[in-house]
Scaffold this active site. Sequence first.
Site, PDB file in Angstrom:
ATOM      1  N   LYS A  14      34.238  39.146  43.076  1.00  0.00           N
ATOM      2  CA  LYS A  14      34.569  39.475  41.728  1.00  0.00           C
ATOM      3  C   LYS A  14      33.083  39.455  40.944  1.00  0.00           C
ATOM      4  O   LYS A  14      32.156  39.104  41.301  1.00  0.00           O
ATOM      5  CB  LYS A  14      35.012  38.231  41.070  1.00  0.00           C
ATOM      6  CG  LYS A  14      35.129  38.110  39.620  1.00  0.00           C
ATOM      7  CD  LYS A  14      34.887  36.766  39.366  1.00  0.00           C
ATOM      8  CE  LYS A  14      33.151  36.188  39.433  1.00  0.00           C
ATOM      9  NZ  LYS A  14      32.755  35.054  38.734  1.00  0.00           N
ATOM     10  N   ASP A 141      38.217  30.833  37.610  1.00  0.00           N
ATOM     11  CA  ASP A 141      38.244  32.227  38.206  1.00  0.00           C
ATOM     12  C   ASP A 141      39.270  32.629  38.970  1.00  0.00           C
ATOM     13  O   ASP A 141      39.445  33.808  39.491  1.00  0.00           O
ATOM     14  CB  ASP A 141      36.741  32.602  38.948  1.00  0.00           C
ATOM     15  CG  ASP A 141      35.686  32.848  37.886  1.00  0.00           C
ATOM     16  OD1 ASP A 141      35.844  33.047  36.899  1.00  0.00           O
ATOM     17  OD2 ASP A 141      34.419  32.878  38.191  1.00  0.00           O
TER      18      ASP A 141
HETATM   19  O1  C5P Z   1      36.863  25.944  36.788  1.00  0.00           O
HETATM   20  P1  C5P Z   1      35.740  25.693  37.985  1.00  0.00           P
HETATM   21  O2  C5P Z   1      35.738  24.626  38.568  1.00  0.00           O
HETATM   22  O3  C5P Z   1      35.337  27.208  38.452  1.00  0.00           O
HETATM   23  O4  C5P Z   1      34.488  25.485  36.930  1.00  0.00           O
HETATM   24  C1  C5P Z   1      33.392  24.755  37.336  1.00  0.00           C
HETATM   25  C2  C5P Z   1      32.505  24.323  36.202  1.00  0.00           C
HETATM   26  O5  C5P Z   1      31.862  25.481  35.399  1.00  0.00           O
HETATM   27  C3  C5P Z   1      33.329  23.356  35.329  1.00  0.00           C
HETATM   28  O6  C5P Z   1      33.372  21.914  35.775  1.00  0.00           O
HETATM   29  C4  C5P Z   1      32.447  23.593  33.923  1.00  0.00           C
HETATM   30  O7  C5P Z   1      31.456  22.744  34.033  1.00  0.00           O
HETATM   31  C5  C5P Z   1      32.014  24.847  34.081  1.00  0.00           C
HETATM   32  N1  C5P Z   1      32.815  26.029  33.334  1.00  0.00           N
HETATM   33  C6  C5P Z   1      32.705  26.058  31.803  1.00  0.00           C
HETATM   34  N2  C5P Z   1      33.419  26.867  31.154  1.00  0.00           N
HETATM   35  C7  C5P Z   1      34.253  27.836  31.807  1.00  0.00           C
HETATM   36  C8  C5P Z   1      34.380  27.604  33.277  1.00  0.00           C
HETATM   37  C9  C5P Z   1      33.679  26.982  33.920  1.00  0.00           C
HETATM   38  O8  C5P Z   1      32.104  25.165  31.323  1.00  0.00           O
HETATM   39  N3  C5P Z   1      35.146  28.381  31.151  1.00  0.00           N
END
Ligand code: C5P
Length: 288
Positions: A14, A141
Amino acid sequence: MIAAETVRVVAPAKINLFLHVGAKRADGYHELESLVFFAKLGDELVFEPADEISLAVEGRFAEALSHDPDNLVLKAARALADDAKIRKGARITLTKNLPVASGIGGGSADAAATLRGLARLWDLQVMPERLHQIGQSLGSDVPVCIGSTPAWMEGRGEKLTRLDGFPQAAILLVNPGVAVPTGKVFAALKARRGIGLPLPPAMTTANELVAYLKNTANDLEAPAREIAPVVGELLDTLAAQPGALLSRMSGSGATCFALFENNQAAIAASRALNVRNPGWWFATSRIG
Ligand code: C5P
């Protein structure tokens, strides 16, 4: 021996062509706006019938995953089985071609591919909306990786608008061998562009796409550069390559990319950088 019912799925890399970050929400996530494309390269997953769910990891980046036995592939498999209320197993083999924790989907693409692959292996009639919801529970994602088609991404990553007819471009992806955890990069974020752009206009050439992208940015570049200064050096080096139209970081890094006029220029840049940095990961591909 591979069973006849074997399902094979590719988990494409991606690429966030731009990534604007908005306000932090009450749930701790940030509002995002991003133009997401997929490269014609990725991890590969094979699913075979079995009594229990198990995972074997092979490939160049297998070692990097060996410290995380409960990775997103297993979580996705369990989440799908729980949702469908079934007790089926699968022998899963993941060939890890993409660097880990590198801003190009990696684990998210693998999780999305697992949902798609196991739905086929287990012959489940899961509605796309349901798959999307399960994906969202696994990571921001994952939903966009389920479709793996060009998309306009909003919300925490779960609001998707499919984009058709986008121009093709040659791309060089380079990872400088440092893992930068997404949460750490968001936590170090200071300045941000915010969100609110309209959907991108129809574009037919790589040059039009680049002209559009030049008015955008990746807000996570600055904090990633602070955490891993090599990101800044890599972006400057990519921008200086003959034929490079744009250089930028993807996601929360540290993988960076450059768009090129043609495949030959991307391959030439890859060779030139590889000679100087033999430990880095390079991949040329096409997007669009
Ligand atoms: O959703 P994911 O586990 O990939 O996200 C990892 C970290 O990235 C989250 O815990 C958060 O701290 C940050 N994040 C965020 N805003 C988003 C996506 C991710 O703050 N839209």
